[in-house]
Each structure stands twice: as structure tokens, then as C-alpha cells.
Design a protein around this motif. Structure first.
Motif, PDB file in Angstrom:
ATOM      1  N   VAL A 132       2.606 -14.292   5.184  1.00 31.38           N
ATOM      2  CA  VAL A 132       2.214 -12.884   5.217  1.00 31.38           C
ATOM      3  C   VAL A 132       0.688 -12.840   5.194  1.00 31.38           C
ATOM      4  CG1 VAL A 132       2.239 -10.677   3.990  1.00 31.38           C
ATOM      5  CG2 VAL A 132       4.300 -12.113   4.007  1.00 31.38           C
ATOM      6  N   ARG A 133       0.128 -11.945   5.981  1.00 32.67           N
ATOM      7  CA  ARG A 133      -1.320 -11.743   5.963  1.00 32.67           C
ATOM      8  C   ARG A 133      -1.589 -10.264   5.680  1.00 32.67           C
ATOM      9  NH1 ARG A 133      -5.815 -14.376   8.031  1.00 32.67           N
ATOM     10  NH2 ARG A 133      -4.452 -15.949   8.959  1.00 32.67           N
ATOM     11  N   ILE A 134      -2.308  -9.979   4.606  1.00 34.33           N
ATOM     12  CA  ILE A 134      -2.672  -8.603   4.264  1.00 34.33           C
ATOM     13  C   ILE A 134      -4.143  -8.399   4.576  1.00 34.33           C
ATOM     14  CG2 ILE A 134      -2.929  -6.936   2.399  1.00 34.33           C
ATOM     15  CD1 ILE A 134      -0.552  -8.156   1.009  1.00 34.33           C
ATOM     16  N   THR A 135      -4.422  -7.369   5.371  1.00 34.04           N
ATOM     17  CA  THR A 135      -5.794  -7.015   5.707  1.00 34.04           C
ATOM     18  C   THR A 135      -6.157  -5.707   5.009  1.00 34.04           C
ATOM     19  OG1 THR A 135      -5.611  -8.068   7.882  1.00 34.04           O
ATOM     20  CG2 THR A 135      -7.393  -6.466   7.587  1.00 34.04           C
ATOM     21  N   PHE A 136      -7.308  -5.700   4.363  1.00 28.70           N
ATOM     22  CA  PHE A 136      -7.763  -4.495   3.671  1.00 28.70           C
ATOM     23  C   PHE A 136      -8.521  -3.590   4.640  1.00 28.70           C
ATOM     24  CE2 PHE A 136      -8.151  -7.326  -0.328  1.00 28.70           C
ATOM     25  CZ  PHE A 136      -6.795  -7.188  -0.579  1.00 28.70           C
ATOM     26  N   TYR A 137      -8.207  -2.290   4.577  1.00 23.36           N
ATOM     27  CA  TYR A 137      -8.899  -1.291   5.384  1.00 23.36           C
ATOM     28  C   TYR A 137      -9.539  -0.271   4.449  1.00 23.36           C
ATOM     29  CZ  TYR A 137      -6.467  -3.365   9.320  1.00 23.36           C
ATOM     30  OH  TYR A 137      -6.011  -4.250  10.262  1.00 23.36           O
ATOM     31  N   ALA A 138     -10.734   0.155   4.824  1.00 20.39           N
ATOM     32  CA  ALA A 138     -11.526   1.006   3.931  1.00 20.39           C
ATOM     33  C   ALA A 138     -10.899   2.361   3.697  1.00 20.39           C
ATOM     34  CB  ALA A 138     -12.932   1.166   4.482  1.00 20.39           C
ATOM     35  N   ASP A 139     -10.130   2.866   4.676  1.00 17.48           N
ATOM     36  CA  ASP A 139      -9.537   4.187   4.502  1.00 17.48           C
ATOM     37  C   ASP A 139      -8.196   4.246   5.221  1.00 17.48           C
ATOM     38  OD1 ASP A 139     -10.048   4.966   7.321  1.00 17.48           O
ATOM     39  OD2 ASP A 139     -12.144   5.021   6.669  1.00 17.48           O
ATOM     40  N   ASP A 140      -7.477   5.337   4.965  1.00 15.96           N
ATOM     41  CA  ASP A 140      -6.135   5.490   5.526  1.00 15.96           C
ATOM     42  C   ASP A 140      -6.155   5.551   7.046  1.00 15.96           C
ATOM     43  OD1 ASP A 140      -4.963   5.526   3.015  1.00 15.96           O
ATOM     44  OD2 ASP A 140      -5.129   7.700   2.816  1.00 15.96           O
ATOM     45  N   GLN A 141      -7.177   6.186   7.611  1.00 19.32           N
ATOM     46  CA  GLN A 141      -7.232   6.315   9.058  1.00 19.32           C
ATOM     47  C   GLN A 141      -7.390   4.960   9.740  1.00 19.32           C
ATOM     48  OE1 GLN A 141      -6.668   8.786  11.021  1.00 19.32           O
ATOM     49  NE2 GLN A 141      -6.487  10.438   9.508  1.00 19.32           N
ATOM     50  N   ALA A 142      -8.217   4.096   9.171  1.00 21.38           N
ATOM     51  CA  ALA A 142      -8.399   2.767   9.743  1.00 21.38           C
ATOM     52  C   ALA A 142      -7.102   1.971   9.671  1.00 21.38           C
ATOM     53  CB  ALA A 142      -9.521   2.034   9.003  1.00 21.38           C
TER      54      ALA A 142
END
Length: 543
Positions: free
Chosen positions: A255-265
Motif C-alpha cells: 500500500v502506498r499512501i500519499t499526503f495531499y495538502a487539502d481535500d481538493q488536491a
């Protein structure tokens, strides 16, 4: 002796389904995975989500990596202190619980194979699964389980889990009968105790006896995956745990989890195929994606809520009529539609969601009634009502909705948004905004049993009693509810509690929120929503 069989559904044991989460805090694949997940077909005549079959045809396919998007955890990823959905998801991939809490609130055996009560529910005995090892090869034993709960109950740990055990289990109440048997001796009878040591209490993952923190640097657990790397700014990478106790699982290589700064991204990444699923999906954002390009939006009912808390010890909320007037001013279906994309269930200003087995059916549903609002305020001698409503960013949509709806009946609300750090900061004993402002909105993740709301939120002296409400009759009924051994007695006490809260309105519960999870249904199966936005990717498979 009151016993609870492994995996026994609350619907069977108590006559209905149970409840589950602080707020959840909740697609092209480079080679997928095989699995037998349960996305569930929740399509509805009212425009509900389109879903794929609950199980993949044939044998699950192994291999591949599932890519998920998530907000970055706001604090350290530590199983003992975590409280946000991103950190919880990361830990749940690596570590496991004595009992899992399924999407229908069934207790599912994990590291404990069975459990039963003794002494009328004042003592609980758990038998551990044989042959389980931690990812470093250390055998799981009763000492590790005892150390886990001793750690959670230690005030120095500052774990949110301690509040769930308030007045039920004290430090020193956990004993070891032998290597595979753990005994919990309670302060009082509590027939729902297994829920408190399940995933319903998200900090209760079992850790090694010598766990000393810094989980992302030394991520040892008994879960389906191993944490290979973690970067607080970019994400986390996991690989299959070859020592996982359940034969054949997980199906995924990783599994790879990528962090996004906001919900839209995060949403754009899902739409573009950069990720295959989300850890935390927002109903209003992913709703328009239902059925587009193979995207599936799975939804499930839940017991999460936003508590509209009113200080009963301060004017103008010291008058019951004022609190009732505010409750009658709300358009609850409008809140559900505007804030939760219509997937929630209407609340009725008490803490028994319809999913809870003992939810009283005879408390009249409160609805918007402008004439009633006017008469109640007149009875309280209030000509013009205005107040400040304090909240943090996750409750912004709710706050705007409340402000607009109350304005329609002549009640003026000044919005007071704080940062989450400020809202939950300060001295928890005397000045933290979420517990001490006159009126506020607090997001609560779903809880497994109603007592997990009632005891801290509205019982006299409760650790999270922001309304400062006290009612001896409710306190007594809560104790009787927790020790009840029959459905009839539990329903009797639940009715007392619910009617008291509905009448006194220390907190307004307008909607019980459901939960959603969006994923690439044309590439994966086994991804599903969970009432507390939990993740269980051990059964996820590529198609």
C-alpha cells in the motif's frame, strides 16, 4: 455467567445493530491485488451510490499496490496518542486489535479468539489466538496485552483511550492468567466491555511489551502490512507482512499512501488516476463522482455526530426553553443535505442513534417549528436571542448552516472559528474552547456503544462534559444501562436517558453522520466505507 461468543453480532445479542468515531477524523494501478472485500451494494432510489458486487468473481488475485490519498497527520503517528483519521489508518495497517469492529458493528475476533464475562459482567476473560507473532518475530502473549492497556490507562501517556475507560477500568485492573489468557477486572459491571477493547477504541492496538514510542521509526505490529518508509510531508509506503496471522492475507503486495495538502488536491488525484482510493472521503465532494469513470462511492450508516453544545450553567442557555427553542429552529433534513450530502440519519437531541440496539422508538422526532421557537423564547422572557458559536475548521459547513437556519427565525449567531490547535488547546480543566465556550460545535467520530458518548459528554462530571449538564436520574440510568443483562432492562434505562436529554437539550444532535469512501471500482474490490473511516485493506484485491 454472561458470555459473548466470538463475532456475535449486537443485532443478535441485543436485538439490533450497534453504533461505532473524534471526527474522522476520515486511479490507475501499477498492478492490483486480489480480495474478497465487502463494498456492499448501497444503491438507493434516492440517488444513492452505485457499487460493484461485494466479492470478486473467482479466486482473489494476489499482488499489486493500492495507492491511497490522505491528509497529512497533524501530529506524530503514535498508536497511544493518535486521534486523527490519517494516523489511525497508518497504524491500523501495521498493528492489530484484540477485536475488530466491522462496518455493521459486529465484533470480529482478531488477536483474541474468544471472550466471556464472569461475576455478572465485572470481570472479562480474553483468550488469545495461538501462533501470532509480531513482525519482528516476538510471540504475542498476555503480557503484551496487559502492557498495552496499562500504557493506555497511565495518565502520563496522555492517551485519548483513557476517557473510554473512565469509571469502568482502572490501571491495575488487567491481569495475566497464563501466556494466552488476559483478565480484565472492572470497577463496575459493564456488559459492553468488549467494545472498549476493540477497534471501537482506536488507540487499543496491541503493541509489544517494551513499546517506548517513535512508532514510525520502529513500526512493529501484528497487522497485515509492514511500514517500509514514512515521511511526514509526503506519505508512507507499506509492504505485505509475511508473518501475518491470517493465512493467505493480505492479497496486496503493498500500500502506498500519499499526503495531499487539502481535500481538493486529494479529489483531483482520485479523478486523474493518481490514486486508487481515499483514506478520508468527504460526502459532498465525492458524491458527484458516483459511477463516473469506474469510480465507486461506498457509503455506510454510522454514529458520528457534531455536538451543538450549550452551556446550561450560563445565560442565556441556563433556561431550558432557550435551548429547546434553538433545537426547534433547525431544519434537520436541510443540515443532512447541506453538510452530509444526505447520507446521514436525523438526530433527535439524545445520544441513541437508530443503529444502537436500545434506541427508544417513542421519543417524538423534533422538527423545525418557528411558532414553537417564538413561544419558547417568550416563555423564557427573551425578546431577542443572539450568541457566539465557536468551532474549528472541520465544522465550518455545519456552522454556516446553523447560522443561516437560525437567522430565518430571528436568532442571530456570530461565528467564532478557531484553528483546531486553538479550539482543542489550552487547559483541559478550565479554559479549552471546546469545553468551556458558551456554545460550540464539536465533531465526534462514531462510537461503538452509546455509553462512550453518554459517560464523557453528559454524565455529571464527565471528562468531556462541555455543557456542564448534571442530572442524577440520568447518571443512575446510565449505570443501570451499562450493567443490564437483558434487552428489556437496557431499553428501559435507554428510554430514561434519551427522554431526559431530549427534554433538557444540553447538546443538540441534528444528524448522525454516515461515512463514504471513494475508490476505483474498475480496478479493485474489497475497498469499503467504515462508520469511523477505519481501513482494513487485508481483503482488498485487484480485479
Amino acid at each position: 455467567m454472561l458470555s459473548r461468543l466470538p463475532g456475535l453480532s449486537r443485532r443478535l445479542f441485543l436485538g439490533a445493530a450497534g453504533g461505532a468515531a473524534l471526527t474522522g477524523l476520515l486511479a490507475a494501478c501499477a498492478g492490483g491485488t486480489g480480495g474478497t472485500g465487502d463494498p456492499g451494494d448501497t444503491a438507493s432510489a434516492g440517488g444513492g451510490p452505485r457499487t460493484v458486487p461485494a466479492s470478486p468473481p473467482g479466486t482473489p488475485k494476489t499482488g499489486g499496490t493500492l495507492r491511497a490519498g490522505s491528509p497529512p497527520p497533524p501530529t506524530a503517528v503514535d498508536p497511544v496518542t493518535m486521534y486523527d483519521g490519517s494516523a489511525i489508518a497508518i497504524v491500523q495497517l501495521v498493528a492489530d486489535y484484540l477485536i475488530w469492529l466491522d462496518r455493521d458493528f459486529k465484533l470480529v475476533p482478531r488477536l483474541a479468539e474468544r471472550w466471556e464475562s464472569e461475576e455478572g459482567g465485572e470481570r472479562w476473560v480474553f483468550s488469545l489466538r495461538e501462533g501470532v507473532t509480531f513482525s519482528d518475530g516476538t510471540p504475542l502473549d498476555a503480557k503484551a496485552v496487559k502492557a498495552t492497556f496499562d500504557r493506555l490507562l497511565d495518565p502520563k501517556s496522555k492517551s485519548a483511550a483513557a476517557a473510554a475507560f473512565d469509571s469502568v477500568l482502572a490501571r491495575g485492573g488487567i491481569g495475566v492468567r497464563d501466556d494466552s489468557t488476559v483478565v480484565f477486572t472492572l470497577e463496575r459491571a459493564f456488559s459492553d466491555f468488549p467494545y472498549l477493547v476493540s477497534a471501537g477504541n482506536y488507540n487499543a492496538v496491541i503493541l509489544k511489551e517494551d513499546y517506548a514510542g517513535d512508532f514510525t521509526a520502529r513500526p512493529v505490529g501484528t497487522g497485515p502490512f509492514l511500514l517500509e518508509s514514512y515521511d511526514a510531508s509526503s506519505g508512507a509506503v507499506f509492504k505485505r507482512n509475511p508473518k501475518y496471522w491470517e493465512p493467505g492475507k493480505p492479497y496486496l503486495d503493498g500500500v502506498r499512501i500519499t499526503f495531499y495538502a487539502d481535500d481538493q488536491a486529494d479529489l483531483l488525484a482520485l479523478q486523474s488516476g493518481e490514486i486508487d482510493t481515499q483514506i478520508l472521503s468527504r460526502p459532498a465532494l465525492v458524491g458527484p463522482l458516483k459511477g463516473l469513470g469506474g469510480t465507486v462511492v461506498d457509503q455506510v450508516q454510522g454514529t458520528g455526530l457534531t455536538a451543538f453544545t450549550l452551556r446550561v450553567d450560563q445565560a442565556p442557555f441556563d433556561r431550558k426553553e432557550v435551548r429547546q427553542a434553538i433545537a426547534y429552529a433547525l431544519d434537520r433534513p436541510g443540515v443532512n443535505a447541506g453538510v452530509y450530502d444526505g447520507i446521514g440519519a436525523l438526530g433527535n437531541d439524545h445520544l441513541f442513534a437508530a443503529l444502537f440496539p436500545a434506541a427508544p422508538p417513542d421519543v417524538p422526532q423534533r422538527a423545525k417549528d418557528p411558532a414553537k421557537v417564538a413561544s419558547l423564547l417568550a416563555a423564557a422572557g427573551v425578546e431577542r436571542l443572539s450568541f457566539k458559536l465557536t468551532y474549528d475548521p472541520p465544522s465550518k459547513d455545519y456552522a454556516l448552516t446553523v447560522q443561516d437556519q437560525l437567522k430565518q427565525v430571528g436568532i442571530e449567531v456570530e461565528l467564532d472559528q478557531r484553528t483546531s490547535g486553538d479550539f482543542y488547546g489550552g487547559d483541559q480543566e478550565k479554559d479549552t474552547p471546546w469545553l468551556f465556550t458558551p456554545a460550540n460545535l464539536v465533531g465526534w467520530a462514531g462510537r461503538a456503544v452509546p455509553s462512550q458518548f453518554i459517560i464523557p459528554m453528559v454524565k455529571s462530571g464527565g471528562v468531556w462534559n462541555g455543557s456542564k449538564y448534571a442530572n442524577p436520574a440520568l447518571d443512575a440510568a446510565t449505570d443501570a444501562y451499562d450493567s443490564a443483562t437483558t434487552d428489556e432492562e437496557r431499553r428501559t434505562q435507554a428510554a430514561i436517558i434519551a427522554k431526559a436529554l431530549h427534554e433538557d437539550v444540553p447538546v443538540i444532535i441534528a444528524v448522525w453522520s454516515g461515512a463514504v469512501r471513494a475508490y476505483a471500482g474498475d480496478r479493485f474490490t474489497g475497498v469499503s466505507a467504515h462508520p469511523s473511516s477505519y481501513v482494513d485493506f487485508s481483503s482488498v484485491s485487484r480485479l
